[in-house]
Design a protein around this motif. Structure first.
Motif, short mmCIF file in Angstrom:
data_model
loop_
_atom_site.label_atom_id
_atom_site.label_comp_id
_atom_site.label_asym_id
_atom_site.label_seq_id
_atom_site.Cartn_x
_atom_site.Cartn_y
_atom_site.Cartn_z
N LYS A 78 0.84 -1.22 0.00
CA LYS A 78 0.00 0.00 0.00
C LYS A 78 0.87 1.25 0.00
CE LYS A 78 -4.04 -1.99 2.23
NZ LYS A 78 -4.91 -1.96 3.41
N ARG A 81 2.16 1.90 -3.50
CA ARG A 81 1.10 2.44 -4.36
C ARG A 81 0.85 3.91 -4.08
NH1 ARG A 81 -1.52 -2.56 -3.53
NH2 ARG A 81 -2.75 -1.65 -1.85
N GLU A 82 0.75 4.27 -2.81
CA GLU A 82 0.46 5.66 -2.43
C GLU A 82 1.62 6.60 -2.79
OE1 GLU A 82 -2.41 6.97 -1.36
OE2 GLU A 82 -3.26 4.97 -1.66
N ARG A 85 1.68 7.51 -6.40
CA ARG A 85 0.63 8.47 -6.79
C ARG A 85 1.01 9.93 -6.51
NH1 ARG A 85 -4.45 5.17 -4.27
NH2 ARG A 85 -4.47 3.54 -5.85
#
Length: 112
Positions: A78, A81-82, A85
């Motif tokens: 996670k 992924r963050e 972004r």
């Protein structure tokens, strides 16, 4: 004679205490997110450069390494992924905490 021995013992114990207080356990690096390469797995390694002219460092992580985004603990997947972004990775800062004795990364923090 006993007074000299007592003074010697006191001064010696004070000097050992002073040495213990100056022992550095961890080092924190503040780097642009763009200069940070996160590990692919929990037993991988982090690669980063903490200044424009500094050498690239590669340091291992473990499953115990903590990943924080805006103060929240996330799994590595996670977290990756963050962080991916984040639009302007040159302006966002990551803090990488390196435990010097074990030569492991213990925590990576990012605020966006």
């Amino acid at each position: 004679m006993r007074i000299r021995a007592f003074v010697f013992v006191v001064l010696t114990s004070v000097s050992f205490t002073a040495l213990a207080e100056n022992y550095i356990v961890s080092q924190a690096y503040e780097i642009a997110v763009a200069e940070l390469r996160l590990p692919a797995s929990d037993d991988g390694s982090v690669t980063f450069r903490d200044c424009g002219t500094c050498i690239i460092q590669t340091i291992r992580v473990t499953p115990e390494t903590r990943y924080l985004l805006n103060g929240r603990y996330l799994s590595l997947a996670k977290f990756r992924r963050e962080v991916a972004r984040i639009v302007d990775q040159r302006k966002n800062i990551a803090t990488v905490i390196h435990h010097l004795e074990s030569d492991l990364i213990v925590e990576i923090q990012v605020f966006k």
